[in-house]
Design an enzyme around this catalytic site. Structure first.
Site, short mmCIF file in Angstrom:
data_model
loop_
_atom_site.label_atom_id
_atom_site.label_comp_id
_atom_site.label_asym_id
_atom_site.label_seq_id
_atom_site.Cartn_x
_atom_site.Cartn_y
_atom_site.Cartn_z
N ASP A 7 -0.63 -6.38 -12.22
CA ASP A 7 0.16 -5.67 -11.20
C ASP A 7 -0.42 -4.29 -10.99
OD1 ASP A 7 2.26 -5.22 -9.34
OD2 ASP A 7 3.37 -4.11 -10.85
N SER A 8 -0.10 -3.70 -9.86
CA SER A 8 -0.55 -2.33 -9.59
C SER A 8 0.10 -1.35 -10.57
CB SER A 8 -0.18 -1.94 -8.16
OG SER A 8 1.22 -2.08 -7.98
N TYR A 39 0.06 0.80 -4.78
CA TYR A 39 -0.92 0.26 -3.84
C TYR A 39 -0.39 0.24 -2.40
CZ TYR A 39 -3.90 -1.82 -7.54
OH TYR A 39 -4.74 -2.04 -8.60
N GLY A 40 0.93 0.41 -2.25
CA GLY A 40 1.60 0.13 -0.97
C GLY A 40 1.04 0.85 0.24
N CYS A 70 1.90 -9.17 -8.07
CA CYS A 70 2.03 -8.03 -7.17
C CYS A 70 1.87 -8.60 -5.76
CB CYS A 70 0.92 -7.03 -7.46
SG CYS A 70 0.83 -5.66 -6.31
N ASN A 71 2.89 -8.46 -4.96
CA ASN A 71 2.83 -9.01 -3.60
C ASN A 71 1.77 -8.32 -2.77
OD1 ASN A 71 5.39 -10.90 -3.09
ND2 ASN A 71 5.87 -9.32 -4.58
N THR A 72 1.60 -7.00 -3.00
CA THR A 72 0.64 -6.25 -2.20
C THR A 72 -0.77 -6.78 -2.45
OG1 THR A 72 2.11 -4.35 -2.41
CG2 THR A 72 -0.12 -3.93 -1.62
N GLU A 163 9.82 3.41 -9.61
CA GLU A 163 8.86 3.86 -10.63
C GLU A 163 9.30 5.17 -11.27
OE1 GLU A 163 5.41 2.99 -11.69
OE2 GLU A 163 5.65 0.97 -10.90
N CYS A 195 8.52 -7.93 -3.22
CA CYS A 195 7.85 -6.91 -4.03
C CYS A 195 8.42 -7.04 -5.43
CB CYS A 195 8.12 -5.52 -3.47
SG CYS A 195 7.52 -4.19 -4.56
N THR A 196 7.53 -7.02 -6.41
CA THR A 196 7.98 -7.29 -7.78
C THR A 196 8.87 -6.18 -8.35
OG1 THR A 196 5.91 -6.35 -8.60
CG2 THR A 196 6.02 -8.75 -8.33
N HIS A 197 8.90 -5.03 -7.68
CA HIS A 197 9.81 -3.96 -8.13
C HIS A 197 11.27 -4.21 -7.72
CE1 HIS A 197 6.11 -1.68 -8.69
NE2 HIS A 197 6.79 -0.70 -9.26
N1 DGN Z 1 5.08 -4.32 -7.05
C1 DGN Z 1 4.09 -4.37 -6.02
C2 DGN Z 1 4.34 -5.53 -5.09
O1 DGN Z 1 4.91 -6.53 -5.49
O2 DGN Z 1 3.94 -5.45 -3.93
C3 DGN Z 1 4.02 -3.11 -5.18
C4 DGN Z 1 3.85 -1.86 -5.94
C5 DGN Z 1 2.92 -0.91 -5.25
O3 DGN Z 1 1.86 -0.71 -5.72
N2 DGN Z 1 3.30 -0.41 -4.14
#
Ligand code: DGN
Length: 271
Positions: A7-8, A39-40, A70-72, A163, A195-197
Site C-alpha cells: 500500500d502507499s 499517492y492520491g 491500494c485502489n490508487t 492518516e 479506498c483502503t483507508h
Molecule cells: N489507500 C489508498 C487507496 O486505496 O487508494 C490511497 C491512499 C493514498 O495514497 N492516497
C-alpha cells in the site's frame, strides 16, 4: 509461500486485517510506502514507478504473489505493470478492484459469456482523486455490466484526515463527500468505498447514505477472493501465520500511527 501486501501507506492494513483473519496460517509481508504517501494526488507515471519499486521489494522478500492493497495503485499502475513489466511465470500481482466488481456483478472471470446487465443499475464510487481520474473502476465494471451508471466522488482530504488519526474530522469530510455525491445521484443502488483507508469511517458513510443504498466495503471481499485464488493456485499458499511489516518511512513513527488502523502500535521494520 509468503504473500506481499503493498500500500502507499497504512490503509492497506484494513485489507491485511481481513486477510489474516480469513487465512490465519498464511505468511504475509506488508509494505507501506509511507515515505511517498499519499499517492492520491501524484501523476500516473510516478504512481507506476513507486508501485513497481514496492512490488520489487516484496519479491526480494520471497513473495511469489503481491496484492496491491491500494485502489490508487491498482487503478493507475496494475494494468501496465501486468502487461509491460511482470513475468507471470515467476510472480503474480493482483489488485483490489476485481473482487468488488465480481461482487457487484456476481459473475466470474473467464466464463466467456458476453457482458450482460446484471440487475445492477448504478454505483456511487468514493475514492481518491487519482483513482477517480484514472477511470479504471468504471472501465472494469462496464466490461462486465455495460449499462451501469457509475457516479464517482473524489474524496479530497479524506485520506489525509485518516492518516493524521483525526477520525472525527475524517467522518465530517466523509459526510461532506456523500452530500456532494447525493446532489448528483440522490438514491444510489450501491456505494463502493474504493479506498483502503475508508473502512475506518464506514459508519459515517453508512449513516449519510440513504438506507436503501447497499454499501460495499472491500477488505472482506478481497480476503474471500484471495482464498479462492489460493485454492486455484496452491503454489502461492502456505506458512505458519507469520506477518512482517515493512515501511519506507520511519518505522517508529509509522508503527505508532498504525494504531489508528489496528487498535495497537505495530512493530514496523525499515524496508
Ligand atoms: N489507500 C489508498 C487507496 O486505496 O487508494 C490511497 C491512499 C493514498 O495514497 N492516497
Amino acid at each position: 509461500m509468503k504473500i506481499g501486501v503493498f500500500d502507499s501507506g497504512l490503509g492497506g492494513l484494513t485489507v491485511l486485517t481481513a486477510l489474516t483473519r480469513a487465512l490465519p496460517s498464511q505468511d504475509f509481508v506488508y509494505l507501506g510506502d509511507n515515505a511517498n504517501a499519499p499517492y492520491g494526488w501524484k501523476a500516473p507515471t510516478e504512481i507506476y514507478e513507486l508501485t513497481i519499486a514496492g512490488v520489487e521489494r516484496l519479491f526480494r522478500e520471497d513473495c511469489g504473489l503481491v496484492i496491491l492493497a491500494c485502489n490508487t495503485a491498482s487503478a493507475v499502475a496494475l494494468h501496465d505493470l501486468q502487461v509491460n513489466w511482470l513475468n507471470p511465470a515467476a510472480h503474480r500481482v493482483l489488485g483490489v478492484f476485481v473482487p468488488v466488481i465480481e461482487h457487484l456483478t456476481r459473475r466470474d472471470w473467464g466464463d466467456n459469456t458476453p457482458p450482460t446487465h446484471t440487475g445492477l443499475r448504478d454505483v456511487a464510487l468514493f475514492a481518491t482523486p487519482a483513482t477517480v481520474r484514472s477511470g479504471a473502476f468504471p472501465r472494469e465494471l462496464h466490461f462486465r455490466a455495460r449499462d451501469v451508471t457509475v457516479a464517482p466522488q473524489a474524496c479530497t482530504g479524506l485520506v489525509e484526515a485518516i492518516e493524521a488519526g483525526d477520525l472525527d474530522r475524517a467522518a465530517e469530510v466523509a459526510r461532506d463527500h456523500v452530500a456532494a455525491l447525493l446532489a448528483r445521484l440522490p438514491a444510489p443502488q450501491s456505494a463502493v468505498l474504493g479506498c483502503t483507508h475508508y473502512p475506518l469511517v464506514e459508519a459515517a458513510f453508512r449513516a449519510a447514505l440513504p438506507s436503501a443504498t447497499t454499501l460495499v466495503s472491500q477488505p472482506e471481499l478481497i480476503a474471500a477472493s484471495l482464498g479462492d485464488y489460493l485454492k486455484r493456485h496452491p503454489r502461492f499458499a502456505g506458512g505458519t501465520g507469520a506477518v512482517r511489516y515493512l515501511t519506507t518511512g520511519d518505522p517508529a513513527i509509522v508503527g505508532t500511527r498504525a494504531a489508528v488502523f489496528t487498535g495497537a502500535p505495530v512493530a514496523f521494520e525499515a524496508a
